[in-house]
Design an enzyme around this catalytic site. Structure first.
Site, PDB file in Angstrom:
ATOM      1  N   ARG A 206     -10.085  -2.137  -3.013  1.00 31.92           N
ATOM      2  CA  ARG A 206      -9.525  -1.624  -1.746  1.00 31.92           C
ATOM      3  C   ARG A 206     -10.506  -1.831  -0.578  1.00 31.92           C
ATOM      4  O   ARG A 206     -10.665  -0.976   0.301  1.00 31.92           O
ATOM      5  CB  ARG A 206      -9.182  -0.118  -1.863  1.00 31.92           C
ATOM      6  CG  ARG A 206      -8.199   0.203  -2.936  1.00 31.92           C
ATOM      7  CD  ARG A 206      -6.803  -0.336  -2.671  1.00 31.92           C
ATOM      8  NE  ARG A 206      -5.901   0.047  -3.741  1.00 31.92           N
ATOM      9  CZ  ARG A 206      -5.679  -0.673  -4.840  1.00 31.92           C
ATOM     10  NH1 ARG A 206      -6.262  -1.861  -4.996  1.00 31.92           N
ATOM     11  NH2 ARG A 206      -4.867  -0.242  -5.776  1.00 31.92           N
TER      12      ARG A 206
ATOM     13  N   SER B 144      -0.445   6.059  -2.049  1.00 31.50           N
ATOM     14  CA  SER B 144      -1.419   6.862  -2.797  1.00 31.50           C
ATOM     15  C   SER B 144      -2.452   7.440  -1.842  1.00 31.50           C
ATOM     16  O   SER B 144      -3.072   6.698  -1.077  1.00 31.50           O
ATOM     17  CB  SER B 144      -2.136   5.996  -3.833  1.00 31.50           C
ATOM     18  OG  SER B 144      -1.212   5.541  -4.771  1.00 31.50           O
TER      19      SER B 144
ATOM     20  N   GLU C   5      -7.779   6.904  -0.192  1.00 33.56           N
ATOM     21  CA  GLU C   5      -7.378   5.502  -0.046  1.00 33.56           C
ATOM     22  C   GLU C   5      -6.747   5.321   1.337  1.00 33.56           C
ATOM     23  O   GLU C   5      -6.843   4.265   1.945  1.00 33.56           O
ATOM     24  CB  GLU C   5      -6.364   5.140  -1.135  1.00 33.56           C
ATOM     25  CG  GLU C   5      -5.929   3.704  -1.099  1.00 33.56           C
ATOM     26  CD  GLU C   5      -5.250   3.231  -2.378  1.00 33.56           C
ATOM     27  OE1 GLU C   5      -5.730   3.582  -3.470  1.00 33.56           O
ATOM     28  OE2 GLU C   5      -4.239   2.528  -2.273  1.00 33.56           O
TER      29      GLU C   5
HETATM   30  C1  LIG Z   1       5.408   3.843  -0.771  1.00 35.15           C
HETATM   31  C2  LIG Z   1       4.061   3.190  -0.627  1.00 35.15           C
HETATM   32  C3  LIG Z   1       3.504   2.546  -1.696  1.00 35.15           C
HETATM   33  C4  LIG Z   1       2.257   1.913  -1.576  1.00 35.15           C
HETATM   34  N1  LIG Z   1       1.736   1.289  -2.656  1.00 35.15           N
HETATM   35  C5  LIG Z   1       0.533   0.691  -2.561  1.00 35.15           C
HETATM   36  C6  LIG Z   1      -0.026   0.022  -3.686  1.00 35.15           C
HETATM   37  O1  LIG Z   1       0.568  -0.068  -4.749  1.00 35.15           O
HETATM   38  N2  LIG Z   1      -1.247  -0.538  -3.545  1.00 35.15           N
HETATM   39  C7  LIG Z   1      -1.948  -0.489  -2.365  1.00 35.15           C
HETATM   40  O2  LIG Z   1      -3.064  -1.027  -2.290  1.00 35.15           O
HETATM   41  N3  LIG Z   1      -1.447   0.142  -1.281  1.00 35.15           N
HETATM   42  C8  LIG Z   1      -0.223   0.725  -1.353  1.00 35.15           C
HETATM   43  N4  LIG Z   1       0.311   1.361  -0.257  1.00 35.15           N
HETATM   44  C9  LIG Z   1      -0.466   1.405   0.992  1.00 35.15           C
HETATM   45  C10 LIG Z   1      -0.073   0.305   2.000  1.00 35.15           C
HETATM   46  O3  LIG Z   1       1.204  -0.159   1.769  1.00 35.15           O
HETATM   47  C11 LIG Z   1      -0.999  -0.880   1.967  1.00 35.15           C
HETATM   48  O4  LIG Z   1      -2.316  -0.480   2.151  1.00 35.15           O
HETATM   49  C12 LIG Z   1      -0.629  -1.918   3.036  1.00 35.15           C
HETATM   50  O5  LIG Z   1      -1.274  -3.108   2.720  1.00 35.15           O
HETATM   51  C13 LIG Z   1      -0.959  -1.499   4.476  1.00 35.15           C
HETATM   52  O6  LIG Z   1      -0.351  -2.439   5.371  1.00 35.15           O
HETATM   53  P1  LIG Z   1       0.104  -1.988   6.835  1.00 35.15           P
HETATM   54  O7  LIG Z   1       0.563  -3.186   7.564  1.00 35.15           O
HETATM   55  O8  LIG Z   1       1.083  -0.876   6.763  1.00 35.15           O
HETATM   56  O9  LIG Z   1      -1.260  -1.479   7.425  1.00 35.15           O
HETATM   57  P2  LIG Z   1      -1.500  -0.206   8.361  1.00 35.15           P
HETATM   58  O10 LIG Z   1      -1.188   1.029   7.572  1.00 35.15           O
HETATM   59  O11 LIG Z   1      -0.836  -0.376   9.647  1.00 35.15           O
HETATM   60  O12 LIG Z   1      -3.075  -0.320   8.546  1.00 35.15           O
HETATM   61  C14 LIG Z   1      -3.948  -0.109   7.465  1.00 35.15           C
HETATM   62  C15 LIG Z   1      -5.356  -0.536   7.897  1.00 35.15           C
HETATM   63  O13 LIG Z   1      -5.371  -1.949   8.045  1.00 35.15           O
HETATM   64  C16 LIG Z   1      -5.780  -2.304   9.364  1.00 35.15           C
HETATM   65  N5  LIG Z   1      -5.019  -3.487   9.751  1.00 35.15           N
HETATM   66  C17 LIG Z   1      -3.674  -3.674   9.721  1.00 35.15           C
HETATM   67  N6  LIG Z   1      -3.353  -4.908  10.150  1.00 35.15           N
HETATM   68  C18 LIG Z   1      -4.517  -5.525  10.475  1.00 35.15           C
HETATM   69  C19 LIG Z   1      -4.860  -6.801  10.976  1.00 35.15           C
HETATM   70  N7  LIG Z   1      -3.941  -7.741  11.263  1.00 35.15           N
HETATM   71  N8  LIG Z   1      -6.167  -7.076  11.208  1.00 35.15           N
HETATM   72  C20 LIG Z   1      -7.132  -6.161  10.932  1.00 35.15           C
HETATM   73  N9  LIG Z   1      -6.870  -4.927  10.446  1.00 35.15           N
HETATM   74  C21 LIG Z   1      -5.581  -4.620  10.214  1.00 35.15           C
HETATM   75  C22 LIG Z   1      -5.499  -1.098  10.219  1.00 35.15           C
HETATM   76  O14 LIG Z   1      -6.359  -1.069  11.350  1.00 35.15           O
HETATM   77  C23 LIG Z   1      -5.767   0.045   9.245  1.00 35.15           C
HETATM   78  O15 LIG Z   1      -7.133   0.327   9.230  1.00 35.15           O
HETATM   79  C24 LIG Z   1       1.562   1.967  -0.340  1.00 35.15           C
HETATM   80  C25 LIG Z   1       2.135   2.630   0.747  1.00 35.15           C
HETATM   81  C26 LIG Z   1       3.381   3.226   0.616  1.00 35.15           C
HETATM   82  C27 LIG Z   1       4.005   3.901   1.798  1.00 35.15           C
END
Ligand SMILES: Cc1cc2nc3c(=O)[nH]c(=O)nc-3n(C[C@H](O)[C@H](O)[C@H](O)COP(=O)(O)OP(=O)(O)OC[C@H]3O[C@@H](n4cnc5c(N)ncnc54)[C@H](O)[C@@H]3O)c2cc1C
Length: 318
Positions: free
Chosen positions: A166, A219, A311
């Site tokens: 992560r 999570s 996380e």
């Molecule tokens: C139902 C559910 C299930 C999930 N299951 C998992 C799982 O199985 N495994 C897992 O690892 N995660 C899981 N997640 C967490 C999440 O989906 C992931 O971490 C996802 O990759 C985050 O993407 P996002 O675009 O929503 O990022 P955001 O939530 O918008 O941002 C997360 C972080 O990334 C940064 N960020 C986003 N885009 C960029 C970019 N282009 N450049 C630089 N930084 C950036 C942001 O600044 C922030 O710090 C889950 C979430 C939910 C709601």
């Protein structure tokens, strides 16, 4: 291009969060550069703490404070999937679900582990998102990013991205000022139905196990590396080891055994269905979630002597 006082709860999968003082929506690199120029003009007389910039993807991993964010939010929508042999060059605002649909249609295999993973590929790269024994790093070949201070653009090969559990360079002190613009994923040719079925299996599993009926951000805590389990609990907890993709004790199991499932504070609740999820029952306050996080951590520390680590990310104070 920059808007004022934009409610962030509308951009959060949690439906929690106060206003962004400044908000910039970008769909191209040019819009980003133009917006950053405008921001330089706006923020030139600001004290340092108000010059903060935060990149937002789909908001599926962030707890945003009800007080909002006193700086500039860049909401990333950079699109595009381009095929180059068995590689895909992907705009960082593309959703993982869109990539998976593309993989099915174009018979590309190797990314199936991400079935049901919400959010953008930019977010997935930054946190090296993982599930079902796969991690984003398994597919990444190259990442292009832009430094928000110097506006210098840089391509990094996979090894330079310093991926770990992560974690990536973009989460480090040095890299946190960079916005990921595009990602090259490496895949291989496969069979359409096999790819489709493998992705669907993961989506079905998630729908069955996760509390998808409520807004959530996935999570709350990272799983616990086996080495971090105190000696006196090792024997009992060994039966719960799973690969993530290395041996871990699932935090959900520790939370279950610490008996925190169902605990409610305000309108937030430690999910009855999956205790590593804290759900928003409706208009929960960010502080309700924070209080539950503190409660859950204290319960696991008291029972097992294990310090859970978040996380999820926090944005804004209190
Ligand atoms: C139902 C559910 C299930 C999930 N299951 C998992 C799982 O199985 N495994 C897992 O690892 N995660 C899981 N997640 C967490 C999440 O989906 C992931 O971490 C996802 O990759 C985050 O993407 P996002 O675009 O929503 O990022 P955001 O939530 O918008 O941002 C997360 C972080 O990334 C940064 N960020 C986003 N885009 C960029 C970019 N282009 N450049 C630089 N930084 C950036 C942001 O600044 C922030 O710090 C889950 C979430 C939910 C709601």
């Amino acid at each position: 291009m920059i808007r004022r006082d934009v409610p962030l709860k509308d951009y959060s999968n949690y439906k929690i969060g106060g206003p962004a003082a400044y908000f910039l929506e970008v769909s191209t690199r040019e819009e980003l550069l133009q917006g950053l120029k405008e921001w330089q003009g706006i923020s030139s007389s600001f004290p340092k703490d108000k010059k903060n910039i935060f990149v937002l993807g789909k908001g599926t991993n962030i707890l945003i404070s009800d007080k909002g964010f006193n700086g500039l939010i860049i909401h990333n929508n950079i699109p595009g999937i381009e095929r180059r042999g068995e590689d895909l060059v992907i705009g960082s605002g593309v959703l993982v679900s869109q990539i998976l649909s593309y993989c099915i249609e174009n018979q590309l295999s190797g990314f199936e582990w991400a079935g049901g993973l919400p959010g953008t590929v930019g977010g997935a790269v930054r946190g090296n998102a993982g599930a079902f024994s796969g991690e984003t790093k398994d597919n990444v070949k190259e990442v292009t990013s832009l430094n928000l201070d110097t506006l210098e653009e840089k391509k990094r090969a996979k090894l330079e991205c310093l991926f770990d559990y992560r974690f990536s360079f973009f989460k480090s002190e040095q890299g946190k000022n960079e916005i990921i613009l595009s990602v090259v994923l490496s895949l291989k040719n496969g069979d359409k139905e096999t790819i489709r079925n493998s992705i669907q299996e993961k989506i079905d599993y998630r729908n069955a196990k996760h509390p998808m009926e409520y807004p959530n951000i996935g999570s709350t805590f990272k799983n616990v590396k086996v080495e971090a389990v105190p000696e006196n609990w090792k024997k009992e907890l060994t039966q719960y080891i799973k690969n993530d993709p290395f041996p871990v004790i699932p935090s959900a199991k520790l939370l279950f055994l610490a008996n925190v499932k169902g605990k409610r504070i305000g309108n937030a609740q430690i999910s009855e269905k999956h205790p590593n999820f804290i759900v928003n029952l409706g208009n929960a306050a960010s502080n309700d979630v924070k209080a539950l996080i503190a409660f859950a951590k204290a319960a696991v520390l008291e029972k097992f002597g294990i310090e859970l680590e978040e996380e999820i990310m926090y944005l804004g104070s209190a």
